[in-house]
Design a protein around this motif. Structure first.
Motif, PDB file in Angstrom:
ATOM      1  N   LYS A 165      18.256  -6.004 -45.336  1.00 48.02           N
ATOM      2  CA  LYS A 165      19.552  -6.394 -45.887  1.00 48.02           C
ATOM      3  C   LYS A 165      20.646  -5.986 -44.894  1.00 48.02           C
ATOM      4  CE  LYS A 165      18.082  -6.143 -50.715  1.00 48.02           C
ATOM      5  NZ  LYS A 165      18.321  -5.563 -52.053  1.00 48.02           N
ATOM      6  N   ILE A 166      21.522  -6.950 -44.615  1.00 46.37           N
ATOM      7  CA  ILE A 166      22.527  -6.755 -43.580  1.00 46.37           C
ATOM      8  C   ILE A 166      23.859  -6.376 -44.214  1.00 46.37           C
ATOM      9  CG2 ILE A 166      23.581  -7.738 -41.529  1.00 46.37           C
ATOM     10  CD1 ILE A 166      20.489  -7.674 -41.516  1.00 46.37           C
ATOM     11  N   ARG A 167      24.369  -5.253 -43.850  1.00 48.03           N
ATOM     12  CA  ARG A 167      25.723  -4.868 -44.245  1.00 48.03           C
ATOM     13  C   ARG A 167      26.601  -4.847 -42.985  1.00 48.03           C
ATOM     14  NH1 ARG A 167      24.376   0.202 -48.333  1.00 48.03           N
ATOM     15  NH2 ARG A 167      23.255  -1.049 -49.912  1.00 48.03           N
ATOM     16  N   GLN A 168      27.871  -4.578 -43.216  1.00 50.13           N
ATOM     17  CA  GLN A 168      28.803  -4.662 -42.088  1.00 50.13           C
ATOM     18  C   GLN A 168      28.409  -3.734 -40.939  1.00 50.13           C
ATOM     19  OE1 GLN A 168      33.029  -5.178 -42.841  1.00 50.13           O
ATOM     20  NE2 GLN A 168      33.425  -3.427 -41.501  1.00 50.13           N
ATOM     21  N   ASN A 169      28.031  -2.513 -41.303  1.00 45.46           N
ATOM     22  CA  ASN A 169      27.686  -1.543 -40.262  1.00 45.46           C
ATOM     23  C   ASN A 169      26.295  -0.939 -40.461  1.00 45.46           C
ATOM     24  OD1 ASN A 169      30.142  -1.675 -38.762  1.00 45.46           O
ATOM     25  ND2 ASN A 169      31.123  -0.479 -40.379  1.00 45.46           N
ATOM     26  N   ASP A 170      25.534  -1.498 -41.391  1.00 38.14           N
ATOM     27  CA  ASP A 170      24.226  -0.918 -41.697  1.00 38.14           C
ATOM     28  C   ASP A 170      23.192  -2.012 -41.893  1.00 38.14           C
ATOM     29  OD1 ASP A 170      25.301   1.857 -42.072  1.00 38.14           O
ATOM     30  OD2 ASP A 170      26.371   0.817 -43.706  1.00 38.14           O
ATOM     31  N   ILE A 171      21.966  -1.643 -41.678  1.00 40.53           N
ATOM     32  CA  ILE A 171      20.830  -2.489 -42.036  1.00 40.53           C
ATOM     33  C   ILE A 171      19.929  -1.657 -42.930  1.00 40.53           C
ATOM     34  CG2 ILE A 171      18.838  -3.764 -41.168  1.00 40.53           C
ATOM     35  CD1 ILE A 171      20.356  -4.273 -38.584  1.00 40.53           C
ATOM     36  N   ASN A 185      26.955  -3.633 -31.811  1.00 37.81           N
ATOM     37  CA  ASN A 185      26.588  -3.213 -33.162  1.00 37.81           C
ATOM     38  C   ASN A 185      25.753  -4.334 -33.768  1.00 37.81           C
ATOM     39  OD1 ASN A 185      26.470  -2.730 -35.923  1.00 37.81           O
ATOM     40  ND2 ASN A 185      28.524  -1.804 -35.983  1.00 37.81           N
ATOM     41  N   LEU A 186      24.448  -4.105 -33.909  1.00 33.05           N
ATOM     42  CA  LEU A 186      23.550  -5.164 -34.371  1.00 33.05           C
ATOM     43  C   LEU A 186      23.900  -5.606 -35.788  1.00 33.05           C
ATOM     44  CD1 LEU A 186      21.046  -6.925 -33.902  1.00 33.05           C
ATOM     45  CD2 LEU A 186      19.647  -5.046 -34.807  1.00 33.05           C
ATOM     46  N   ALA A 187      24.232  -4.652 -36.643  1.00 31.33           N
ATOM     47  CA  ALA A 187      24.557  -4.995 -38.028  1.00 31.33           C
ATOM     48  C   ALA A 187      25.796  -5.881 -38.081  1.00 31.33           C
ATOM     49  CB  ALA A 187      24.780  -3.713 -38.833  1.00 31.33           C
TER      50      ALA A 187
END
Length: 549
Positions: free
Chosen positions: A58-64, A80-82
């Motif tokens: 699940k992709i969030r703005q700054n997190d996976i 930043n990959l996310a």
């Protein structure tokens, strides 16, 4: 598989994707590093699929996230990959067991895309949709997709607002510690020696490519230069480029620079003032600093085609003569010395005076090499300098200079060679008589015949006597034929006893070499001579004349 192991496996997949994203940008697909990186990444997916059917991220703005567990986090705006996935509306990525290496590579190529520079009209969601992967599914935010024109502006504004929130400073601080903790759980794959070797080769090739581009730019700047200051600066830049290329062992690049400069020099429309700057650059290539680097390359064992060196030498100016002589005495390999000797044979004629200074070197082998170079150049101006070397303390030098004098001839040579016939060393004396034979002038012939007739000749060793008669046979005229015939006949009163027999045997030997078959009848008379030496040499001479051996 324990939950912690699953999290760790998910993190390793993310880290592998990040590494692949960089490598795909850096290397072509046939590069070994590129291939190995993708193999490692595919192995990380395989590790996860050993225990699961799907990997849903699940992709969030700054997190996976994986199953509500954070497997990647970054607050950076760049790399930043996310955020890279999130800003185009991507919210979920699902990789299925059965994922092929080809599908994975195509997915990684999409993540490596520079959308700002390479694909202005597309985004990651569009590219994923176009690929229609069988084992990779994605979920995008419909709102974002419906409002593409404003999304990027909104996303940037959201990031800016988030960054301005004072509470985020503390959050970023806390995240930094969390990231460290995350990294502790990730296995870092060490580079092998083979990886490092490939990397070094790529870096070297990359440096060479950049050098070519840099040189191209310098030439463009030269055509645009207008003032003297411009050319002053460009001269320095060109010299730095030459030095850098030589440091890298890139001799063809140095040759290319010199060749292009020469083309400009040959252009009649180019101002003479500009050509002065170009000469300065060319002269720098023949300086001590650059020639020393050339010597290091030659001594390094690096395999170089002869033509590479020849092409470089053709462009060197006469100022390189002295630096080349300097490294000649320092090079360790025979091949390297031969290359420099050949270079000096080519460049030396441009400055015989400087080249001749090498005859004063304290090292005998350097002096002998310089004599050899002067002999090959065949410039009679060198005789003046060579005559000063004929008294050198090393016998190898004396032999080489006598040989050179014999081939060059000229004023003062006869007297010097005559004096060398009295040298204490038989090798030097033999070299001197052979040198007279090389000259083949009437004056040289007279010197040889006078020596044979001298009363001290009988005291010489047999081999030295034989050398004289062999040399005398170079003059294939009636006078020599008569001289040899009379010597052979002087049975009882010429030299006397065994010493006389040695000279007569040598005369028979000379008649055989002379090639005049009229001597056969005379030689037949001495086949039954009491002296074994005369019998053998007469017989051999007859065979030589009859069969041309």
């Amino acid at each position: 598989m324990e939950q912690q192991d699953d999290i760790k496996a998910s993190k390793e997949v993310i880290q592998a994707i990040l590494k692949s994203k960089k490598m795909i940008r850096m290397y072509p697909s046939n590069n070994p590093i590129y291939v190995k990186t993708l193999e490692d990444t595919y192995a990380r997916f395989g590790d996860f699929f050993d225990y699961h059917e799907v990997l849903l991220l699940k992709i969030r703005q700054n997190d996976i996230m994986w199953e509500n567990e954070q497997v990647y986090s970054s607050a950076e705006k760049e790399d930043n990959l996310a955020l890279f996935l999130f800003k185009d509306g991507l919210r979920e990525l699902t990789f299925k067991k059965g994922l092929t290496a080809e599908e994975m590579e195509e997915f990684l190529k999409i993540t490596a895309t520079d959308f700002e520079r390479d694909v202005l009209d597309d985004d990651i969601v569009t590219l994923l949709w176009e690929k229609d992967f069988q084992n990779i599914q994605h979920v995008a935010d419909d709102v974002i997709l419906a409002d593409e024109e404003n999304y990027e502006v909104n996303a940037v504004e959201q990031i800016a607002e988030a960054a301005n929130d004072p509470d985020n400073v503390m959050k970023a601080y806390q995240d930094a510690f969390k990231e460290d903790e995350v990294l502790k759980d990730v296995d870092i794959v060490p580079l092998t020696d083979k990886d490092l070797q490939h990397l070094m080769q790529e870096l070297e090739r990359d440096a060479m490519d950049k050098t070519k581009k840099l040189v191209d730019i310098l030439f463009e700047l030269m055509y645009l230069a207008e003032s003297r200051n411009d050319f002053d600066d460009l001269s320095v830049y060109f010299m730095s480029a030459v030095e850098f290329a030589m440091t890298q062992g890139d001799i063809p690049m140095v040759t290319s620079i010199l060749s292009r400069l020469q083309n400009v020099m040959d252009d009649a429309n180019v101002d003479q003032e500009i050509k002065k700057y170009l000469r300065k650059i060319i002269a720098y290539t023949g300086s001590d600093a650059i020639i020393k680097l050339l010597g290091e390359i030659l001594d390094s064992g690096q395999e170089l085609e002869d033509k590479i060196i020849e092409d470089l030498v053709k462009h060197l100016d006469k100022n390189s003569v002295s630096p080349l002589m300097n490294i000649l005495g320092e090079l360790k390999s025979i091949h390297a010395r031969k290359v420099v000797i050949d270079a000096l044979i080519f460049i030396g004629p441009k400055d015989i005076m400087t080249l001749s200074k090498g005859l004063n070197d304290s090292r005998w082998y350097v002096v002998r090499n310089i004599i050899y170079i002067l002999r090959k150049i065949s410039d009679k101006r060198a005789v003046e300098f060579l005559l000063k070397t004929v008294r050198h303390t090393d016998i190898r030098v004396r032999k080489e200079v006598i040989r050179a004098l014999g081939e060059l001839g000229g004023g003062g040579v006869f007297q010097t060679l005559r004096e060398c016939l009295d040298d204490p060393e038989i090798q030097v004396r033999s070299a001197a008589v052979r040198a007279l034979g090389t000259i083949t002038s009437e004056a040289a012939k007279r010197i040889v015949m006078d020596r044979i007739n001298d009363k001290t000749f009988k005291d010489k060793d047999f081999e030295e006597k034989k050398e004289y008669f062999e040399v005398l046979s170079h003059w294939k005229d009636k006078e020599v034929f008569s001289f040899l015939s009379e010597t052979l006949k002087k049975k009882s009163f010429f030299f006397g006893s065994a010493r006389s027999d040695e000279a007569r045997a040598c005369a028979a030997y000379g008649l055989g070499l002379l090639g005049n078959k009229e001597a056969i009848s005379l030689l037949q008379k001495f086949k039954g001579e009491n002296s074994k030496l005369i019998r053998e040499f007469s017989y051999t001479a007859i065979k030589r004349l009859e069969h041309g051996q």
